[in-house]
Design a protein around this motif. Structure first.
Motif, mmCIF file in Angstrom:
data_model
loop_
_atom_site.group_PDB
_atom_site.id
_atom_site.type_symbol
_atom_site.label_atom_id
_atom_site.label_comp_id
_atom_site.label_asym_id
_atom_site.label_seq_id
_atom_site.Cartn_x
_atom_site.Cartn_y
_atom_site.Cartn_z
ATOM 1 N N GLU A 9 0.831 -1.203 0.000
ATOM 2 C CA GLU A 9 0.000 0.000 0.000
ATOM 3 C C GLU A 9 0.868 1.257 0.000
ATOM 4 O OE1 GLU A 9 -0.544 -2.497 2.271
ATOM 5 O OE2 GLU A 9 -2.238 -3.367 1.199
ATOM 6 N N GLU A 10 1.962 1.240 0.769
ATOM 7 C CA GLU A 10 2.858 2.399 0.798
ATOM 8 C C GLU A 10 3.536 2.605 -0.552
ATOM 9 O OE1 GLU A 10 5.470 1.406 3.982
ATOM 10 O OE2 GLU A 10 4.150 2.222 5.523
ATOM 11 N N ALA A 11 3.924 1.504 -1.177
ATOM 12 C CA ALA A 11 4.576 1.598 -2.487
ATOM 13 C C ALA A 11 3.607 2.140 -3.534
ATOM 14 C CB ALA A 11 5.104 0.227 -2.913
ATOM 15 N N ILE A 12 2.374 1.670 -3.522
ATOM 16 C CA ILE A 12 1.362 2.146 -4.474
ATOM 17 C C ILE A 12 1.075 3.628 -4.228
ATOM 18 C CG2 ILE A 12 -1.071 1.952 -5.131
ATOM 19 C CD1 ILE A 12 -0.781 -1.082 -4.731
ATOM 20 N N GLU A 17 1.613 9.212 -6.076
ATOM 21 C CA GLU A 17 2.019 10.601 -5.868
ATOM 22 C C GLU A 17 3.036 11.032 -6.921
ATOM 23 O OE1 GLU A 17 3.452 10.763 -1.883
ATOM 24 O OE2 GLU A 17 1.456 10.643 -1.005
ATOM 25 N N SER A 18 3.982 10.165 -7.223
ATOM 26 C CA SER A 18 4.986 10.495 -8.249
ATOM 27 C C SER A 18 4.325 10.678 -9.609
ATOM 28 C CB SER A 18 6.041 9.397 -8.332
ATOM 29 O OG SER A 18 6.760 9.310 -7.136
ATOM 30 N N ALA A 24 1.112 16.674 -13.469
ATOM 31 C CA ALA A 24 0.911 18.115 -13.265
ATOM 32 C C ALA A 24 1.982 18.919 -13.996
ATOM 33 C CB ALA A 24 0.930 18.437 -11.777
ATOM 34 N N ARG A 25 3.246 18.476 -13.939
ATOM 35 C CA ARG A 25 4.317 19.195 -14.645
ATOM 36 C C ARG A 25 4.123 19.121 -16.149
ATOM 37 N NH1 ARG A 25 9.631 16.727 -12.348
ATOM 38 N NH2 ARG A 25 8.220 14.991 -12.174
#
Length: 120
Positions: A9-12, A17-18, A24-25
């Motif tokens: 879950e943390e990796a996903i 987020e990345s 967005a960029r």
């Protein structure tokens, strides 16, 4: 040195987020390019209005001279009338673009490239 294992879950969450940061960029860069292309298109439209009006007036004046035998007054009048109409059309387009720009707010400032000032 190895990193401590992270849960799935943390990796996903980190990858999501990345990916959203990258999106967005990329979207910001595409919007700047699209705005530049739109501005260039509007500039070409104004130039086409200016030249087109003069050439259409020239053609109409030539036609009047040809059929009414009023050489050179038809061409002179046609060019002057075409020029006046083309300036009016360019002014109208510029006013419309200024009104659209006011709706979208102030444009962001583009930083200057210091290398150009130094002659590099």
């Amino acid at each position: 040195m190895s990193l401590p294992p992270e849960s799935r879950e943390e990796a996903i969450k980190r990858l999501t987020e990345s990916a959203s940061d990258l999106e967005a960029r990329t979207a910001r860069q595409i919007s700047h390019e699209a705005a530049g292309q739109a501005a260039a298109g509007q500039a070409w439209k104004i130039i086409a209005d200016l030249f087109g009006g003069v050439f259409v007036g020239l053609a109409i004046g030539f036609g009047i001279d040809r059929f009414a035998d009023t050489t050179p007054w038809g061409i002179i009048g046609g060019v002057l009338l075409g020029f006046a109409v083309s300036v009016w059309m360019a002014w109208r387009t510029a006013q419309r673009l200024m009104a659209e720009a006011k709706q979208h707010g102030e444009p962001q400032s583009v930083p200057f490239d210091d290398d150009e000032d130094q002659g590099v």
